[in-house]
Structure formats: C-alpha cells, structure tokens
Design a protein around this motif. Sequence first.
Motif, mmCIF file in Angstrom:
data_model
loop_
_atom_site.group_PDB
_atom_site.id
_atom_site.type_symbol
_atom_site.label_atom_id
_atom_site.label_comp_id
_atom_site.label_asym_id
_atom_site.label_seq_id
_atom_site.Cartn_x
_atom_site.Cartn_y
_atom_site.Cartn_z
ATOM 1 N N SER A 292 0.378 -1.463 0.160
ATOM 2 C CA SER A 292 -0.175 0.445 0.034
ATOM 3 C C SER A 292 1.282 1.120 -0.330
ATOM 4 N N ASP A 293 1.709 1.009 0.470
ATOM 5 C CA ASP A 293 3.363 2.335 0.824
ATOM 6 C C ASP A 293 4.024 2.413 -1.274
ATOM 7 N N LYS A 294 3.691 1.567 -1.820
ATOM 8 C CA LYS A 294 4.921 1.814 -2.963
ATOM 9 C C LYS A 294 4.579 3.062 -3.665
ATOM 10 N N PRO A 295 3.188 2.999 -3.566
ATOM 11 C CA PRO A 295 2.811 4.337 -5.363
ATOM 12 C C PRO A 295 3.806 5.872 -4.103
ATOM 13 N N SER A 296 3.740 6.099 -3.366
ATOM 14 C CA SER A 296 4.598 7.649 -2.482
ATOM 15 C C SER A 296 5.942 6.830 -2.439
ATOM 16 N N ILE A 297 6.251 6.688 -2.797
ATOM 17 C CA ILE A 297 7.905 6.271 -2.267
ATOM 18 C C ILE A 297 8.632 6.113 -3.479
ATOM 19 N N HIS A 298 9.525 6.676 -3.263
ATOM 20 C CA HIS A 298 11.046 6.683 -4.967
ATOM 21 C C HIS A 298 11.715 7.019 -4.648
ATOM 22 N N TYR A 299 12.885 6.741 -5.626
ATOM 23 C CA TYR A 299 14.474 6.297 -5.257
ATOM 24 C C TYR A 299 15.002 7.639 -6.656
ATOM 25 N N PRO A 300 14.679 8.640 -6.374
ATOM 26 C CA PRO A 300 15.469 9.482 -7.140
ATOM 27 C C PRO A 300 16.958 9.652 -7.293
ATOM 28 N N LYS A 301 16.762 9.847 -8.241
ATOM 29 C CA LYS A 301 18.579 9.622 -9.216
ATOM 30 C C LYS A 301 18.755 11.414 -9.569
ATOM 31 N N PRO A 302 19.692 12.178 -8.356
ATOM 32 C CA PRO A 302 20.074 13.257 -8.304
ATOM 33 C C PRO A 302 21.097 13.322 -9.373
ATOM 34 N N LYS A 303 21.299 14.450 -10.410
ATOM 35 C CA LYS A 303 21.815 14.911 -11.422
ATOM 36 C C LYS A 303 23.580 15.484 -10.426
ATOM 37 N N GLN B 200 2.426 32.874 -2.693
ATOM 38 C CA GLN B 200 3.306 32.144 -3.750
ATOM 39 C C GLN B 200 3.351 31.975 -4.584
ATOM 40 N N GLY B 201 1.618 31.589 -5.433
ATOM 41 C CA GLY B 201 1.678 31.083 -6.490
ATOM 42 C C GLY B 201 0.946 29.609 -5.896
ATOM 43 N N VAL B 202 1.067 29.674 -5.251
ATOM 44 C CA VAL B 202 0.156 28.048 -4.372
ATOM 45 C C VAL B 202 -1.384 28.299 -5.573
ATOM 46 N N MET B 203 -1.782 29.765 -4.860
ATOM 47 C CA MET B 203 -3.321 29.861 -5.492
ATOM 48 C C MET B 203 -3.316 29.477 -6.992
ATOM 49 N N ASP B 204 -2.671 30.527 -7.598
ATOM 50 C CA ASP B 204 -2.830 30.673 -8.853
ATOM 51 C C ASP B 204 -2.690 29.976 -9.952
ATOM 52 N N HIS B 205 -1.956 29.076 -9.367
ATOM 53 C CA HIS B 205 -1.597 27.885 -10.981
ATOM 54 C C HIS B 205 -2.152 26.581 -9.348
ATOM 55 N N HIS B 206 -3.703 26.178 -9.315
ATOM 56 C CA HIS B 206 -3.555 25.507 -8.432
ATOM 57 C C HIS B 206 -4.004 23.690 -9.878
ATOM 58 N N ILE B 207 -4.333 24.611 -10.559
ATOM 59 C CA ILE B 207 -4.602 23.268 -11.317
ATOM 60 C C ILE B 207 -3.923 22.025 -11.751
ATOM 61 N N GLU B 208 -2.549 23.132 -12.186
ATOM 62 C CA GLU B 208 -1.544 22.423 -12.279
ATOM 63 C C GLU B 208 -0.614 21.820 -11.383
ATOM 64 N N ILE B 209 -0.631 22.402 -10.247
ATOM 65 C CA ILE B 209 0.277 21.807 -9.289
ATOM 66 C C ILE B 209 -0.664 20.377 -8.837
ATOM 67 N N VAL B 210 -1.858 20.275 -8.956
ATOM 68 C CA VAL B 210 -2.823 19.628 -8.273
ATOM 69 C C VAL B 210 -2.183 18.269 -9.188
ATOM 70 N N GLN B 211 -2.133 18.024 -10.138
ATOM 71 C CA GLN B 211 -1.889 17.324 -11.019
ATOM 72 C C GLN B 211 -0.071 16.809 -10.881
ATOM 73 N N TYR B 212 0.351 17.595 -10.211
ATOM 74 C CA TYR B 212 2.413 17.281 -10.410
ATOM 75 C C TYR B 212 1.822 16.233 -9.027
ATOM 76 N N PHE B 213 1.352 17.234 -8.147
ATOM 77 C CA PHE B 213 0.850 16.236 -6.765
ATOM 78 C C PHE B 213 0.863 14.777 -7.110
ATOM 79 N N THR B 214 -0.151 15.081 -7.866
ATOM 80 C CA THR B 214 -0.891 13.470 -7.485
ATOM 81 C C THR B 214 -0.130 12.878 -8.553
ATOM 82 N N ARG B 215 -0.195 13.254 -9.534
ATOM 83 C CA ARG B 215 0.763 12.452 -10.176
ATOM 84 C C ARG B 215 2.410 11.783 -9.817
ATOM 85 N N ARG B 216 2.450 12.343 -9.087
ATOM 86 C CA ARG B 216 4.696 12.283 -8.292
ATOM 87 C C ARG B 216 4.349 11.913 -6.298
ATOM 88 N N HIS B 217 2.626 11.481 -6.511
ATOM 89 C CA HIS B 217 2.234 11.347 -4.989
ATOM 90 C C HIS B 217 3.021 12.054 -4.090
#
Length: 342
Positions: free
Chosen positions: A74-85, A175-192
């Motif tokens: 159940s936790d797998k969608p919310s975990i990540h293994y980032p590879k920083p540049k 600081q922009g969290v209200m002005d662009h909430h549609i794109e931000i919510v989509q991003y948050f959902t996609r990246r959990h």
Amino acid sequence: MAEVIYLLNKDTLIVKPPKKSPLVYRMIVLAFSMFCGLYVCSICLKQISRHAKPNLLNIQITEEPCELHCVKQSDKPSIHYPKPKTFSRAECADNPVRYFVIISTQRSGSGWFETLLNSHANVSSNGEIFSVMDRRKNASSILQTLDKVYNLDWFSSASKNECSAAVGFKWMLNQGVMDHHIEIVQYFTRRHVSVIFLFRRNLLRRMVSMLANSYDRYAKLLNGTHKSHVHSPQEAVILSGYKPMINSSSLINDFKEMERTVSEVLTYYNTTRHIVLYYEDLMKNWTKLKEVQEFLNLPTMDLRSRQIKIHSGPLSDHIKNWDDVLKTLNGTSYERFIHTDY
C-alpha cells in the motif's frame, strides 16, 4: 571335500559336513559391492546428463531496489528512488524517499513547525523556495522548481540529501500555490506528493504577528537586524515591545477574507493526500507531531526546535488600540480570539 566320519563308540556315529572355503564368502561380498557400485554410478550419470543440458535452467541475477521486499504494498505508490544529477546517493541509493509540502500562511507557525521537522534525522524541508518571484512566474517555472527539489538537487542548510527519507519545502498561499492550483494538483497527484496544511485558528494573534513582523523589516529592532524568528527570550521581549495599531473598522472583513482563503485552498487541493494541522493544536498537544511523522511514514523521533514564541501572554499587552478591538469583537463569532492564549 570329503565328509569326516567320527566313531565315538559302537552305538554312536556322527557325520560332520565339510568346512566351506573363505574364498566363497569373499566372492559373494565382491559381487554385492560391484552391483551397488554400478547402481550408484548409473544414478549419478543420469543426474549429470540432466543438468548438462545448457538451456534447461536460465538463472538471471538482477539488482533490485529495496522497494520490492522492504515496503508495504500500500505504501509503494508514495515512495521514490530519486537519481540526482548533482551528486551520487551512494549507499543510500536504495533508500526510499517520500515527497511532501507544507502549505501555510504567513505568521502561522510554519517556520517553527519546519524546524521541528528538520530536527528529524531523515527529513529535509527546504524553506520558502517560492519566495523568489522567478521560480513562480508561471506554471512551467513552478513545475521545474518542484522537479529540482524532489530530485534532491535543491541545496539548502536543511538538506540531508544522500539519506533523506522525506524531502519537501514550505509554500505560502501568496506564492503561486493558489494561482496555478490546477497544474500543481496534477503534479502532486502524479508524483504522490503528501500535503501538510498548517493554519492558525486565532486570526487576531496572527494579525498582530504579521503587523509586528512587517514593522521590524524597516525598524530592525535587534541591533539593526531584521529577524522573523528568534532563539532567546531576550530577543522575544525586544520584538514584542512594539504594539501595532489594528484597523478595527475593517477587522471583521479581514477575518472573513482570511477564512475564505483557507477554505478555498482546501477545496482546490482536496483530492491530494493531505493532513490539516493547526498551530494551536501543535502547541497544546505534542502527540500531533507523532501523527505528522506517521503521515510521512517516518520512524518516530523526539522533534525539537530552538525557536522562541515572540508574542506570549494576553493580547491586551500587544495591541495599542486594545479597547477599540475589544469593542469590535465583543458579541461576534470572533470574540473567542480575545480569550485564547495562542
């Protein structure tokens, strides 16, 4: 071999059979051994011929992250293994990372709360990264900045990048969290991304803190230096010495606007994985911090902050035109702000 006849007396006659040669027993043992040996050899040859087939077994060894066997399904969608540049995570490359954001309003305890989170050994919360206008000038620049943060390529004094278990930042509503909430919510959902909302119930105390902080930006009461947060009681006393004048005629409408803004952001982001916290609850009940750590799936630790509350004590000590404010709020739904300690 001839039989041997013994005549013991005239009435008794014993006939004794001849002794067998030891050679017979040796031949029997040898034959049995050869039979067993042949049987064992035949079994071994069958086994060898079976495993000698080249394509019968195809064993592949691959390097798999801990995700497959160390994390609940159940936790797998919310975990990540980032590879920083910008650096290598080295031995921490297989350590899972969770993404979060603290969405709050100015002077609601978000700075104090963030220092609490950063006292956790595995949390990196990077402050108000969108206080810089260029990072939030449009949706594209916001998403690029988010990618950099969650890829662990954002460096700040709070960064524990290599072995971070949770990485995030603080985001103010203006600081922009209200002005662009549609794109931000989509991003948050996609990246959990997990959202932590932090607000303040006592809007009057928040207003006092906002006005005093705004005044100190220019007055710089602490030896010519502006500080939004302090770490000693002496500094708190100096900053709280300024008593702001509150516009009592617009006070009720100001409170309503604050409430409307909070309600609006909660509506915008209601589809995200989120938790709603209030500064007063954190101050009165430290078990709330355990709930936050559980929300982020972190090992529970004792969280500490060096920050000192600036405006302590009754509000009448911190508002210059207290009588006007008292008269305005008495008998309204906001009268409760007058009597609370936080």
